[in-house]
Every structure is written in C-alpha cells, then in structure tokens.
Scaffold this active site. Structure first.
Site, mmCIF file in Angstrom:
data_model
loop_
_atom_site.group_PDB
_atom_site.id
_atom_site.type_symbol
_atom_site.label_atom_id
_atom_site.label_comp_id
_atom_site.label_asym_id
_atom_site.label_seq_id
_atom_site.Cartn_x
_atom_site.Cartn_y
_atom_site.Cartn_z
ATOM 1 N N ASP A 1 0.789 -1.167 -0.073
ATOM 2 C CA ASP A 1 0.086 0.069 -0.035
ATOM 3 C C ASP A 1 0.862 1.179 0.046
ATOM 4 O O ASP A 1 1.524 1.428 0.897
ATOM 5 C CB ASP A 1 -1.026 -0.137 1.438
ATOM 6 C CG ASP A 1 -1.979 1.090 1.207
ATOM 7 O OD1 ASP A 1 -2.020 1.793 0.408
ATOM 8 O OD2 ASP A 1 -2.780 1.180 2.281
ATOM 9 N N ASP B 1 -3.038 2.579 -5.781
ATOM 10 C CA ASP B 1 -1.719 2.566 -4.854
ATOM 11 C C ASP B 1 -1.828 1.392 -4.017
ATOM 12 O O ASP B 1 -0.906 1.411 -3.191
ATOM 13 C CB ASP B 1 -1.833 3.838 -4.168
ATOM 14 C CG ASP B 1 -2.891 3.746 -2.943
ATOM 15 O OD1 ASP B 1 -4.078 3.239 -3.003
ATOM 16 O OD2 ASP B 1 -2.509 4.061 -1.912
ATOM 17 N N GLU B 2 -2.463 0.314 -4.365
ATOM 18 C CA GLU B 2 -2.591 -0.777 -3.547
ATOM 19 C C GLU B 2 -2.724 -2.220 -4.293
ATOM 20 O O GLU B 2 -3.654 -2.098 -5.192
ATOM 21 C CB GLU B 2 -4.077 -0.552 -2.519
ATOM 22 C CG GLU B 2 -4.114 -1.231 -1.070
ATOM 23 C CD GLU B 2 -5.263 -0.836 -0.706
ATOM 24 O OE1 GLU B 2 -5.963 -1.556 -0.153
ATOM 25 O OE2 GLU B 2 -5.675 0.181 -0.872
HETATM 26 MG MG LIG Z 1 -2.308 4.016 0.108
#
Ligand SMILES: [Mg+2]
Length: 413
Positions: A14, A108-109
């Site tokens: 993350d 983003d993960e």
């Molecule tokens: Mg994040």
C-alpha cells in the site's frame, strides 16, 4: 522459511499517502510540508493528506473546510489523476516483476501471491525489503508499506500496522495471536455502525470475538458474525485474483451427507473435474491451473491449487491434478462441500503440446465421445462407472461461500 510454516505467502502493498507523495515527489517545494490533495476551495473533501498534515488530525474523506481549519498552514494542491495513473502503472509493473499473481485493489494498493517464490527472493522479510526498495527505485523515491502473512486478510491488516514505509511480517502460525489485541475496527466489513453494535455486546478486540462460540455470534449477528469469527481465527481462503487467475470456472457440490474419507470424495472430484473440463472444451478454452476447495462440517474452507506445465482442457489432466491435490489435504473432515476450479483460462489455441497429446490420447477421444453424448442426451445420459458406484446423490449446486465474495457483508463505512 519452510513451505509447512508458510503454506501461502501473501503480500499486501500500500503506497504511503499516494497522491500527496506524488505531489511532493514532483514539486520539491512541497517536501516536508503539510499537503492536502483536493479541490482548492472550501467545498469537497480531502483526497489525501501528507504525513506532515496528519498530526493535525487531518485525513482522507474529511471535508476540506474542516481540514483547512485544523491545519491552516497546509498547502492545498488540486489532484492530477493522469499523473497518479502514470505513477500507478510504474508501481504495478514493479509488483509484476515480483509475481505473476498481482491483484490491484486501487491505484496505489495491491495483493501479490508470492507462494513458492522463496527460491528467487528469499524469506518473507527479504521479499518485503526487496519490494520496498524496488518501488522506491522505480518511482524515484516513493515509499510503500508492506504486510506479509498467509492470508489476504492478515496481510492487509499488517500493511496498515506500521505506516509510512512499514514492513510487517506475520507468520501464519502466529497470525491469530497477532490479531487478538487489535480493535474490532480491523475486521474486514466492520464499519462504524457494526463497531458500535460489537461494542454494545462488549466486544472490543479481535481476540474477544475469537474467544466466543461461533454459533452464538452467528445468532446475534447473522452471517456477519460467522464471517467475523472466521477472520478472528485468521482464516481467509480468498486467493489473490490476478487478472490471469480471475478468469476461472468452478463446479461445487454441497454433499448430501458429510463425508470423511478422501476415498469417499474421489468420485465427486472426478465429476466436478469432468464438469469444468467440459465447460472449457465447450468454450474452446484451456486452463493453466487447477484448484480444489473443501468445506468442513464446521465451515472451515481448505483450498489447494497447482499450476500446470501447460494449459489444458482434458478431463484426465484436470482430474488427475485435482485428485493429487486432494491427497495433500490432511484435515480429517468431515466435509460438506467439494469444488474443483480451473484458472488461468485462455483460448485453447494457446494451449501447447501437452494439450495436443491429450486430445490424441485415449482420454482425449473419450472426452470427445462423452461430450457428444452429453450434448445429445443431457448430463445424466452418460456417467462414468466410478460415479455410479457412489451411492450418495448430488444436490443442486449451492454456493455457501460468502467468504469469497469481495463485497463486504456489512459495509457501512
Ligand atoms: Mg495507500
């Protein structure tokens, strides 16, 4: 690391304060300063706050007006989604260098299945450090927080445990104890309303839930109660659904009677393997992996899977693989559900030599004959002798596997 102590190696990665971090990366004047990414006026909400703004109790989804009041010195930057997408592609490509099984959750993960990668990357600690370094290098300085455990659920909680720039390893054998002191808010699907309900029942930590009788919990909270109990035991059978693997087909049966011995299960595996292999052939597809799933009488879900040397649609190969996976199950059962799935589905034109050999073999010719009869006279017209020998009858397909639904059972966040 032995495969016994780490049956699966699941990574959750993350990016830290992603949008704000990209802004700070691109504009050195923003570095080390509180930054809010969001609409420039008083309206709308904060998309991301940089870590420098967070001591002022400012965070994502907070109305911009409140955030500005709490952190008047913050620099507000309008979002540049094209740029975030561009950086996201770099990050996801970096993940793909580590595993073919990457499941992006957002820009983003992502989850990565690193099972069996210890020969290339080393221990989970080494995997985590290398992944973090690779992301930093590829993006020119962005940090990522990483959690690694044996399930998606625990890996996800672990990546949030230390942020930013964290690396948290939770060996599967310790996962239940590691979860126990955490607040119920870490339970997947427990939004504020559910948390309040749990608090009213005197349940504050995951350990409080783990200590309960699951039937009582189910009586109070319904299916969500069962779901929370499973999570509190660190059980989460969901596979990492990469785009490749997500293309799967499965056949599952709830057994009319709970069966205990692996030998009793064999004919059911055979039938389910036949069903999925036939579906592959009907669609001119081939699959590169086989997975079996068993549900125990007390609702535990066990899965085993294997990547094939080459994609196939041959019943014999799907069945032989599934039967050998069945031998790897050392749980005494009894079992109430059995399923066979194939994944890594591609058009059968892409299938290789093995597939051609199988088609020419006796098994392949038998498949063709059985398929023709199946289409002409229906599914009950032709059965293998081994199936007729098993006396227990099938019920209709019933999928009780709510744990594999990606939607939270009680999303009120
Ligand atoms: Mg994040």
């Amino acid at each position: 690391m032995t495969t016994r102590s780490w049956p699966r190696v699941i990574v959750h990665a993350d990016m830290d304060a992603f949008y704000a971090a990209v802004e700070q990366l691109d504009d050195p004047k923003l570095r080390g300063k509180p930054v809010l990414v969001g609409p420039p006026g008083q309206r709308g909400v904060v998309l991301t706050a940089s870590y420098e703004a967070r001591p002022a109790r400012v965070g994502s989804a907070m109305p911009m007006a409140i955030a500005r009041r709490r952190c008047p010195e913050a620099i507000v930057v309008p979002p540049r989604f094209d740029r975030y997408q561009e950086v996201s592609r770099i990050v996801m490509r970096t993940f793909a260098d580590f595993s073919p099984e990457v499941e992006p959750i957002s820009l983003d993960e992502a989850f990565l299945d690193m099972t069996g990668a210890e020969g290339i990357f080393g221990t989970p600690e080494a995997i985590g450090s290398k992944l973090k370094a690779a992301v930093q290098e590829a993006t020119g300085g962005l940090t990522v927080s990483v959690g690694i455990s044996g399930t998606k659920y625990v890996a996800k909680v672990a990546s949030g445990h230390v942020k930013p720039d964290g690396l948290t390893i939770v060996p599967p054998a310790l996962a239940k104890d590691w979860l126990a002191p955490q607040p119920v808010a870490v339970l997947w699907g427990a939004g504020p309303k559910t948390q309040a309900r749990l608090a009213a029942l005197g349940l504050e930590t995951v350990g409080d839930i783990a200590a309960l009788d699951p039937t009582g919990l189910e009586a109070k909270l319904g299916r969500t109660g069962r779901h929370f109990f499973e999570l509190s035991q660190a059980r989460d059978p969901r596979p990492v659904e990469s785009a490749r693997r997500a293309k799967s087909m499965s056949s599952e049966r709830t057994l009319a009677a709970d069966l205990s011995s692996v030998n009793e299960l064999r004919p059911y595996v055979r039938q389910a393997a036949d069903v999925v292999a036939r579906r592959l052939r009907d669609k001119s597809k081939a699959a590169s992996g086989v997975r079996i799933k068993l549900k125990t009488h007390d609702f535990r879900i066990l899965t085993r899977q294997r990547q094939l040397a080459e994609a196939t649609s041959a019943s014999e190969i799907v069945n032989a693989t599934a039967q050998s996976l069945l031998r790897e199950i050392d749980d005494p059962g009894p079992f109430r559900l059995i399923g066979v799935a194939v994944f890594g589905i591609q058009s059968s034109g892409a299938a290789g030599q093995l597939e051609l050999l199988a088609a020419r073999s006796e098994g392949g010719r038998l498949d063709a004959v059985l398929d023709a009869l199946h289409h002409r006279f229906g599914p009950r017209a032709v059965q293998r002798a081994s199936d007729l020998l098993s006396r227990t009858v099938f019920r209709e397909d019933v999928n009780l596997d709510y744990l594999e639904n990606d939607a939270s059972p009680d999303e009120d966040a």
